[in-house]
Design an enzyme around this catalytic site. Structure first.
Site, short mmCIF file in Angstrom:
data_model
loop_
_atom_site.label_atom_id
_atom_site.label_comp_id
_atom_site.label_asym_id
_atom_site.label_seq_id
_atom_site.Cartn_x
_atom_site.Cartn_y
_atom_site.Cartn_z
N CYS A 165 -8.69 2.80 6.56
CA CYS A 165 -7.93 3.27 5.40
C CYS A 165 -8.52 2.68 4.11
O CYS A 165 -8.80 1.49 4.03
CB CYS A 165 -6.48 2.81 5.60
SG CYS A 165 -5.55 2.72 4.10
N SER A 209 1.63 -5.60 3.00
CA SER A 209 3.07 -5.64 3.27
C SER A 209 3.77 -6.72 2.43
O SER A 209 4.91 -7.08 2.71
CB SER A 209 3.29 -5.90 4.76
OG SER A 209 2.51 -7.00 5.19
N THR A 262 -6.82 1.38 11.36
CA THR A 262 -6.98 1.68 9.93
C THR A 262 -7.26 0.46 9.06
O THR A 262 -7.82 0.60 7.98
CB THR A 262 -5.71 2.36 9.38
OG1 THR A 262 -4.58 1.57 9.74
CG2 THR A 262 -5.56 3.77 9.89
N CYS A 282 2.53 6.23 8.69
CA CYS A 282 1.65 6.45 7.54
C CYS A 282 0.77 7.68 7.82
O CYS A 282 0.19 7.80 8.91
CB CYS A 282 0.77 5.23 7.31
SG CYS A 282 -0.41 5.50 5.99
N GLU A 334 -0.20 -0.31 15.88
CA GLU A 334 -0.96 0.92 15.61
C GLU A 334 -1.89 1.24 16.79
O GLU A 334 -1.99 2.39 17.23
CB GLU A 334 -1.79 0.76 14.33
CG GLU A 334 -2.61 2.00 14.02
CD GLU A 334 -3.57 1.80 12.85
OE1 GLU A 334 -3.22 1.07 11.91
OE2 GLU A 334 -4.66 2.37 12.90
N HIS A 340 3.15 2.01 11.20
CA HIS A 340 2.13 1.88 12.24
C HIS A 340 2.19 3.01 13.26
O HIS A 340 1.30 3.17 14.07
CB HIS A 340 2.33 0.58 13.03
CG HIS A 340 2.26 -0.65 12.20
ND1 HIS A 340 1.23 -0.92 11.35
CD2 HIS A 340 3.10 -1.72 12.10
CE1 HIS A 340 1.43 -2.08 10.75
NE2 HIS A 340 2.56 -2.58 11.18
N CYS A 369 0.86 -1.19 0.00
CA CYS A 369 0.00 0.00 0.00
C CYS A 369 0.89 1.23 0.00
O CYS A 369 2.12 1.16 0.17
CB CYS A 369 -0.88 -0.01 1.25
SG CYS A 369 0.07 0.05 2.77
N ASN A 397 -3.04 -7.66 8.49
CA ASN A 397 -3.94 -7.37 7.37
C ASN A 397 -3.97 -8.53 6.38
O ASN A 397 -5.00 -8.77 5.73
CB ASN A 397 -3.58 -6.02 6.71
CG ASN A 397 -2.44 -6.11 5.75
OD1 ASN A 397 -2.61 -6.54 4.61
ND2 ASN A 397 -1.25 -5.72 6.19
N HIS A 411 5.53 -6.05 8.29
CA HIS A 411 5.34 -7.43 8.74
C HIS A 411 5.50 -8.40 7.59
O HIS A 411 4.55 -9.06 7.17
CB HIS A 411 3.96 -7.58 9.40
CG HIS A 411 3.89 -6.89 10.73
ND1 HIS A 411 2.73 -6.38 11.26
CD2 HIS A 411 4.85 -6.65 11.65
CE1 HIS A 411 2.98 -5.85 12.44
NE2 HIS A 411 4.26 -5.99 12.70
FE1 F3S Z 1 -1.14 1.15 4.36
FE2 F3S Z 1 -1.27 3.38 5.68
FE3 F3S Z 1 -3.45 2.19 4.93
S1 F3S Z 1 0.17 1.76 6.04
S2 F3S Z 1 -2.98 0.03 4.91
S3 F3S Z 1 -1.92 3.08 3.58
S4 F3S Z 1 -3.09 3.15 6.90
#
Ligand code: F3S
Length: 333
Positions: A189, A261, A160, A98, A128, A76, A16, A219, A44
């Site tokens: 997010c 990631s 997020t 982020c 986070e 995070h 991302c 995630n 991660h």
């Molecule tokens: Fe990535 Fe930032 Fe969203 S690390 S998953 S763009 S909160």
């Protein structure tokens, strides 16, 4: 002639924005510092962490372990007192939090200042959430089902990367409590949400799912959970070596997705293995449109069927929940 394995790749897939940014910042720091440290694993994913180590970017557990050079705060984020400690430690601090996480930190901080108790919907032990608890100080709590609310004024935010459905369920539960005011901020997010929406759409049209990413990546595990909840046999792998030919038969339609990631080269390797070598009969797999091409260094489209699109409809409206259920005002735009 036996039918080939059909491989349908989610889009978006892999890194991302926040992860790419953190890696770029760390690599740029390495050009000007002989030592670069990251506070915890930068992301991660063991493959990426190993690559960074080879480039001289190493993780430390605490600020005290970073002896000289530059210290990178990962996407995070971290608790404010740790950031302060790092800034006072005589080393350069590169804050790769982020910006979307930074926004949640500001919302939490503003809610605390305005006298609200802050409920964070997310995983207590995720870095986070730990960072957000730091910004909420004594006003912060992590959501638990049926929690008893003593405060009159409550603010709610989401980690997020949690699924929208989990946030909605938590809100419906919190709304049963006795309070004067409940302010909700949908801080999920859009990048994470679009990957979850893509995973769900693909899972609905395939026989089994392969989810690629680190086992310590929350995630990635969430994408696998979404596919399982859609009723599909789902395998989570860290790399192509973990694929088992016995999972596939040539007629299978296989969906592939990856966590935020997971680097593109790992996705490539898994797809190559699926296409070339892994059906038990030796039949090659095929992409729905088999002309892989690179879209960006870390996000490839592979020219495959875009069953789950990146479109705005796949994203999450930030105010959707709050408009429906509670009084919500953005403290900051
Ligand atoms: Fe990535 Fe930032 Fe969203 S690390 S998953 S763009 S909160």
């Amino acid at each position: 002639m036996p039918k080939a394995l059909r491989i349908i790749v989610a889009e978006p897939i892999g890194f991302c924005f926040g992860v790419k940014r953190a890696i770029n910042l760390a690599k740029r720091a390495r050009r000007s510092h002989s030592r670069v440290w990251t506070l915890g694993a930068l992301i991660h994913n063991p493959e990426v962490v190993a690559e960074l180590r080879r480039e001289g970017i190493r993780k430390v557990r605490s600020v005290r372990d970073a002896r000289s050079g530059a210290l990178v705060i990962r996407s995070h984020g971290c608790r404010p007192e740790i950031l302060k400690q790092a800034r006072g430690a005589g080393i350069e601090v590169i804050d790769a939090t982020c910006p979307y996480v930074g926004r949640v930190q500001r919302v939490v901080s503003d809610l605390k200042t305005a006298g609200y108790s802050v409920i964070i919907v997310g995983e207590r032990n995720h870095p986070e959430v730990q960072s957000l608890l730091g910004y909420a100080q004594d006003a912060g709590m992590v959501y638990k089902p049926h929690m008893k609310l003593k405060a009159r004024k409550i603010g709610v935010v989401a980690q997020t990367t949690i699924p929208l459905k989990a946030f909605q369920t938590a809100l419906a539960d919190l709304c049963q409590g006795d309070f004067e005011e409940l302010r909700v901020f949908n801080t999920i997010c859009a990048e994470a949400a679009s990957r979850q929406a893509a995973a769900l759409k693909i899972a609905q049209g395939v026989d089994l799912m392969v989810v690629i990413g680190g086992r310590n990546s929350a995630n990635t595990s969430r994408l696998a959970d979404i596919a399982r909840e859609a009723g599909k046999q789902t395998y989570q792998v860290e790399n192509q070596q973990e694929l088992n030919p016995g999972w596939f038969v040539p007629a299978h339609r296989v969906g592939v997705t990856a966590g935020t990631s997971t680097p593109s080269w790992v996705v490539d390797d898994v797809l190559a293995a699926l296409r070339g070598r892994l059906t038990p009969t030796g039949e090659p797999g095929e992409l729905a449109h088999p002309h892989p091409r690179r879209a960006t260094p870390d996000a490839r489209t592979f020219g495959v069927k875009r069953r789950a699109s990146l479109s705005a409809s796949g994203g999450v409206s930030r105010d959707r929940i709050s408009n429906r259920r509670c009084t919500t005002n953005a403290l900051r735009s």
